[in-house]
Design an enzyme around this catalytic site. Structure first.
Site, PDB file in Angstrom:
ATOM      1  N   TYR A  56      13.405  21.241  28.120  1.00  0.00           N
ATOM      2  CA  TYR A  56      14.440  20.412  27.503  1.00  0.00           C
ATOM      3  C   TYR A  56      13.930  18.978  27.358  1.00  0.00           C
ATOM      4  O   TYR A  56      13.731  18.278  28.335  1.00  0.00           O
ATOM      5  CB  TYR A  56      15.724  20.394  28.328  1.00  0.00           C
ATOM      6  CG  TYR A  56      16.378  21.737  28.549  1.00  0.00           C
ATOM      7  CD1 TYR A  56      16.137  22.823  27.710  1.00  0.00           C
ATOM      8  CD2 TYR A  56      17.266  21.923  29.607  1.00  0.00           C
ATOM      9  CE1 TYR A  56      16.751  24.048  27.932  1.00  0.00           C
ATOM     10  CE2 TYR A  56      17.887  23.142  29.828  1.00  0.00           C
ATOM     11  CZ  TYR A  56      17.625  24.201  28.990  1.00  0.00           C
ATOM     12  OH  TYR A  56      18.235  25.413  29.210  1.00  0.00           O
ATOM     13  N   HIS A 125      12.524  31.347  32.467  1.00  0.00           N
ATOM     14  CA  HIS A 125      13.384  31.045  31.320  1.00  0.00           C
ATOM     15  C   HIS A 125      13.419  32.192  30.302  1.00  0.00           C
ATOM     16  O   HIS A 125      14.480  32.513  29.759  1.00  0.00           O
ATOM     17  CB  HIS A 125      12.884  29.763  30.657  1.00  0.00           C
ATOM     18  CG  HIS A 125      13.939  29.002  29.941  1.00  0.00           C
ATOM     19  ND1 HIS A 125      13.812  27.663  29.623  1.00  0.00           N
ATOM     20  CD2 HIS A 125      15.148  29.361  29.454  1.00  0.00           C
ATOM     21  CE1 HIS A 125      14.897  27.245  29.000  1.00  0.00           C
ATOM     22  NE2 HIS A 125      15.716  28.258  28.868  1.00  0.00           N
ATOM     23  N   SER A 204      26.218  28.528  27.594  1.00  0.00           N
ATOM     24  CA  SER A 204      26.964  28.501  26.333  1.00  0.00           C
ATOM     25  C   SER A 204      28.301  29.229  26.434  1.00  0.00           C
ATOM     26  O   SER A 204      28.657  30.027  25.547  1.00  0.00           O
ATOM     27  CB  SER A 204      26.129  29.102  25.185  1.00  0.00           C
ATOM     28  OG  SER A 204      25.037  28.280  24.876  1.00  0.00           O
ATOM     29  N   PRO A 205      29.066  28.985  27.501  1.00  0.00           N
ATOM     30  CA  PRO A 205      30.367  29.658  27.634  1.00  0.00           C
ATOM     31  C   PRO A 205      31.382  29.194  26.596  1.00  0.00           C
ATOM     32  O   PRO A 205      32.411  29.837  26.411  1.00  0.00           O
ATOM     33  CB  PRO A 205      30.804  29.270  29.054  1.00  0.00           C
ATOM     34  CG  PRO A 205      30.167  27.934  29.282  1.00  0.00           C
ATOM     35  CD  PRO A 205      28.820  28.043  28.613  1.00  0.00           C
ATOM     36  N   GLY A 207      30.363  28.801  23.434  1.00  0.00           N
ATOM     37  CA  GLY A 207      29.783  29.184  22.145  1.00  0.00           C
ATOM     38  C   GLY A 207      29.164  28.031  21.400  1.00  0.00           C
ATOM     39  O   GLY A 207      29.345  27.886  20.190  1.00  0.00           O
ATOM     40  N   ARG A 208      28.412  27.186  22.146  1.00  0.00           N
ATOM     41  CA  ARG A 208      27.764  25.998  21.570  1.00  0.00           C
ATOM     42  C   ARG A 208      28.790  25.080  20.896  1.00  0.00           C
ATOM     43  O   ARG A 208      28.523  24.486  19.859  1.00  0.00           O
ATOM     44  CB  ARG A 208      26.657  26.407  20.596  1.00  0.00           C
ATOM     45  CG  ARG A 208      25.560  27.177  21.284  1.00  0.00           C
ATOM     46  CD  ARG A 208      24.482  27.703  20.354  1.00  0.00           C
ATOM     47  NE  ARG A 208      23.482  28.415  21.134  1.00  0.00           N
ATOM     48  CZ  ARG A 208      23.612  29.670  21.554  1.00  0.00           C
ATOM     49  NH1 ARG A 208      24.693  30.367  21.231  1.00  0.00           N
ATOM     50  NH2 ARG A 208      22.685  30.246  22.295  1.00  0.00           N
TER      51      ARG A 208
END
Length: 329
Positions: A56, A125, A204-205, A207-208
């Site tokens: 990142y 990852h 991403s809970p 959904g972004r």
């Protein structure tokens, strides 16, 4: 803040974690000062799990997290990841490496950037299909023995790989995408995790950001926002997916919560062995997410949500075709 067990090796974290990825790249402009304030506000409000990765921002995100926790390391669970290899002159290119030597080099580099002596939870990852998982996990186990890592996990791995890895060294968690519109793990992966007593850390809970209901058009996104190239946000897919969300927003209104809180409450309600890690760069959204832990859902509401957003109705894959090939290996 409620706490939940990750695996059965002794790690306990807040029911909600904080994903820090967007503080460095992928989702438009960033501000280090504001991001550090968000991380510290998260800790002040009971969040104990911070999620980052070496890729990142090409290491920037780990450095940022390290600055934010300086002087308050106790009680904070730092989760980071290795395995995705990037090139600065071609930022969208991705390689995957799980060789034992690379694992150890990556760990040392992450420890230095984070400014800590031990990584609490270390994930692979993505799975390197050219290296037997037993070799990668063996190297990670050596890091545990050396005191550089406390617990280990995988990210986006299939059930067979999880079993093979767990036989070499107990896994504490699997990190993978899980939300109202991404539920493919329910068929085989989630049952495997529960059989082996491995926790699910859901990234991403929201959904972004789609499941917050706040994105009405892609024109509101920054030109370099990665979602502009995500299949679920492209063209007709976005409009069709948005239609499904209308009913979710209506239920949220009836319950007196935000759409984002409802989406997070759904993930939290799917099991005490699941910890979602929504990411945000804004304190306002942080507090909104934290308050999702106060939303209680009945079985009828859960069923209604799952009827409104059915996986087979979701338009578009969750990543580009190239990136999909790195999932569930």
């Amino acid at each position: 803040m409620e706490h939940r067990k990750l695996g059965n090796q002794g790690l306990t974290v807040s029911a909600l974690g904080l994903g820090c990825m967007g503080m460095s790249e992928f989702y438009g402009a960033t501000n280090d000062t504001e991001s550090i304030q968000v991380i510290q506000a998260a800790l002040d409000n009971g969040i104990t799990l911070l999620d980052t990765a070496d890729m990142y921002g090409f290491g920037h995100n780990e450095e940022l997290v390290g600055k934010a926790i300086k002087g308050r390391r106790a009680g904070v669970t730092i989760a980071t990841k290795f395995g995705i290899v990037r090139e600065k002159d071609n930022q969208r290119a991705r390689g995957i490496c799980g060789s034992p030597d690379y694992v150890k080099q990556a760990c040392d580099a992450s420890l230095k950037r984070l400014g800590i002596e031990t990584i609490d939870l270390y994930y692979q990852h993505r799975i390197d299909t050219t290296v037997p998982i037993e070799e990668t996990i063996g190297a990670m186990a050596e890091l545990v023995q050396a005191g550089k890592v406390r617990y280990i996990g995988l990210s986006e791995a299939k059930a067979e790989t999880i079993r093979r890895a767990h036989r070499v060294h107990p896994l504490t968690a699997l990190q993978t995408e899980y939300s109202l519109w991404t539920r493919d793990i329910e068929a085989e992966i989630l049952p495997t995790l529960r059989e082996l007593k491995i926790a699910l850390v859901a990234y991403s809970p929201l959904g972004r950001g789609f499941l917050t209901g706040a994105i009405n058009t892609l024109e509101t996104l920054a030109p370099d926002d990665y979602r502009r190239y995500n299949p679920r946000f492209e063209g007709d897919n976005f409009d069709k997916n948005k239609q499904m969300l209308d009913g979710v927003t209506e239920i949220a209104k009836q319950l007196g919560c935000t759409t984002a809180q409802l989406a997070l409450a759904w993930v939290l309600a799917k099991g005490q062995d699941i910890v979602p890690i929504p990411g945000t760069k804004r304190q306002k959204y942080l507090m909104d997410n934290i308050n999702s832990t106060k939303v209680t859902l009945t079985n009828d509401v859960i069923q209604a949500l799952e009827t409104l957003i059915r996986p087979e109705k979701v338009q578009g894959t969750r990543y580009t075709a190239e990136m999909m090939g790195a999932l569930n290996n």
